[in-house]
Design a protein around this motif. Structure first.
Motif, mmCIF file in Angstrom:
data_model
loop_
_atom_site.group_PDB
_atom_site.id
_atom_site.type_symbol
_atom_site.label_atom_id
_atom_site.label_comp_id
_atom_site.label_asym_id
_atom_site.label_seq_id
_atom_site.Cartn_x
_atom_site.Cartn_y
_atom_site.Cartn_z
ATOM 1 N N ARG A 136 0.827 -1.215 0.000
ATOM 2 C CA ARG A 136 0.000 0.000 0.000
ATOM 3 C C ARG A 136 0.861 1.264 0.000
ATOM 4 O O ARG A 136 0.474 2.285 -0.561
ATOM 5 N N PHE A 137 2.052 1.183 0.587
ATOM 6 C CA PHE A 137 2.936 2.341 0.582
ATOM 7 C C PHE A 137 3.521 2.565 -0.815
ATOM 8 O O PHE A 137 3.713 3.699 -1.241
ATOM 9 N N LYS A 151 7.564 7.575 3.963
ATOM 10 C CA LYS A 151 8.542 7.017 4.915
ATOM 11 C C LYS A 151 8.124 7.300 6.356
ATOM 12 O O LYS A 151 8.266 6.448 7.238
ATOM 13 N N LEU A 152 7.617 8.497 6.593
ATOM 14 C CA LEU A 152 7.156 8.850 7.937
ATOM 15 C C LEU A 152 6.002 7.951 8.355
ATOM 16 O O LEU A 152 5.972 7.444 9.479
ATOM 17 N N LYS A 153 5.080 7.716 7.456
ATOM 18 C CA LYS A 153 3.933 6.847 7.738
ATOM 19 C C LYS A 153 4.413 5.425 8.020
ATOM 20 O O LYS A 153 3.904 4.759 8.918
ATOM 21 N N ILE A 154 5.408 4.967 7.272
ATOM 22 C CA ILE A 154 5.951 3.624 7.480
ATOM 23 C C ILE A 154 6.586 3.509 8.858
ATOM 24 O O ILE A 154 6.369 2.541 9.582
ATOM 25 N N SER A 155 7.362 4.526 9.236
ATOM 26 C CA SER A 155 8.023 4.474 10.544
ATOM 27 C C SER A 155 7.007 4.570 11.671
ATOM 28 O O SER A 155 7.199 3.974 12.733
ATOM 29 N N ILE A 156 5.898 5.304 11.453
ATOM 30 C CA ILE A 156 4.851 5.386 12.479
ATOM 31 C C ILE A 156 4.226 4.019 12.700
ATOM 32 O O ILE A 156 3.902 3.653 13.829
ATOM 33 N N GLU A 157 4.087 3.247 11.628
ATOM 34 C CA GLU A 157 3.478 1.923 11.742
ATOM 35 C C GLU A 157 4.471 0.851 12.189
ATOM 36 O O GLU A 157 4.124 -0.313 12.292
ATOM 37 N N GLY A 158 5.708 1.247 12.454
ATOM 38 C CA GLY A 158 6.680 0.316 13.010
ATOM 39 C C GLY A 158 7.429 -0.505 11.976
ATOM 40 O O GLY A 158 8.044 -1.506 12.322
ATOM 41 N N LEU A 159 7.383 -0.101 10.717
ATOM 42 C CA LEU A 159 8.110 -0.812 9.675
ATOM 43 C C LEU A 159 9.418 -0.069 9.376
ATOM 44 O O LEU A 159 9.621 1.048 9.839
ATOM 45 N N ASP A 160 10.265 -0.695 8.580
ATOM 46 C CA ASP A 160 11.580 -0.130 8.279
ATOM 47 C C ASP A 160 11.528 0.694 6.994
ATOM 48 O O ASP A 160 11.313 0.138 5.911
ATOM 49 N N PRO A 161 11.704 2.030 7.080
ATOM 50 C CA PRO A 161 11.667 2.849 5.870
ATOM 51 C C PRO A 161 12.834 2.587 4.920
ATOM 52 O O PRO A 161 12.703 2.752 3.714
ATOM 53 N N ASP A 162 13.977 2.152 5.442
ATOM 54 C CA ASP A 162 15.121 1.852 4.577
ATOM 55 C C ASP A 162 14.840 0.637 3.697
ATOM 56 O O ASP A 162 15.205 0.611 2.519
#
Length: 170
Positions: A136-137, A151-162
């Protein structure tokens, strides 16, 4: 020197001749200062709280709109396969341009060369495994949402943005 002069003047003063400070008046000034300061701080705190509440409401509206947008995007089936269609479309466009520039004799060679990159593209897309939690990202980035926001949304959900960025680069 000033301290010495002031000490000498103080010694010469007759304190019995100096009028006493008006205690009631001094107390009234202090009370007035305290009351006005407390009133100012109370009104300032109320204004800050109101602005904070308005900002929080706006933020909730934006989050709700984001959730609705994500739901709408997930319901569109064409967005599920954009990587494969985009790469195939790009390879077709480049093949049309190359074939127009070449002569009839070299068209066969160009077609053979063009067939090979398509195989390579399918191999690279087959090699890159997109994890379902990142799908979805990826859709959001393809639609045009800025990468930093995703990336900010990914980090908020606890996933790795890298890891997400490495998936995009592949």
């Amino acid at each position: 020197m000033q301290d010495i002069l002031s000490n000498q003047e103080i010694e010469k003063l007759d304190l019995s001749k100096i009028a006493a400070l008006q205690q009631k008046r001094t107390l009234a000034f202090v009370n007035h200062f305290v009351i006005t300061t407390v009133q100012f701080l109370n009104t300032f705190a109320k204004k800050c709280e109101k602005k904070l509440m308005l900002f929080e409401q706006k933020l909730e509206k934006v989050e709700a709109a984001m959730i609705l947008l994500e739901a709408r995007l997930s319901s569109i089936p064409e967005i599920n396969e954009p990587l494969q269609t985009d790469t195939n479309a790009e390879s077709l466009n480049t093949s049309e341009i190359k074939s127009e520039d070449r002569t009839d004799d070299s068209k066969k060679e160009v077609k053979e060369i063009e067939d090979k990159p398509e195989d390579n593209v399918s191999q690279t897309t087959a090699d890159t495994v997109i994890k379902p939690e990142y799908e979805r990202f990826i859709k959001l980035v393809q639609v045009g949402v800025p990468l930093q926001a995703v990336k900010l949304k990914i980090s908020i959900e606890g996933l790795d943005p890298d890891e997400f960025e490495s998936m995009l680069k592949k």
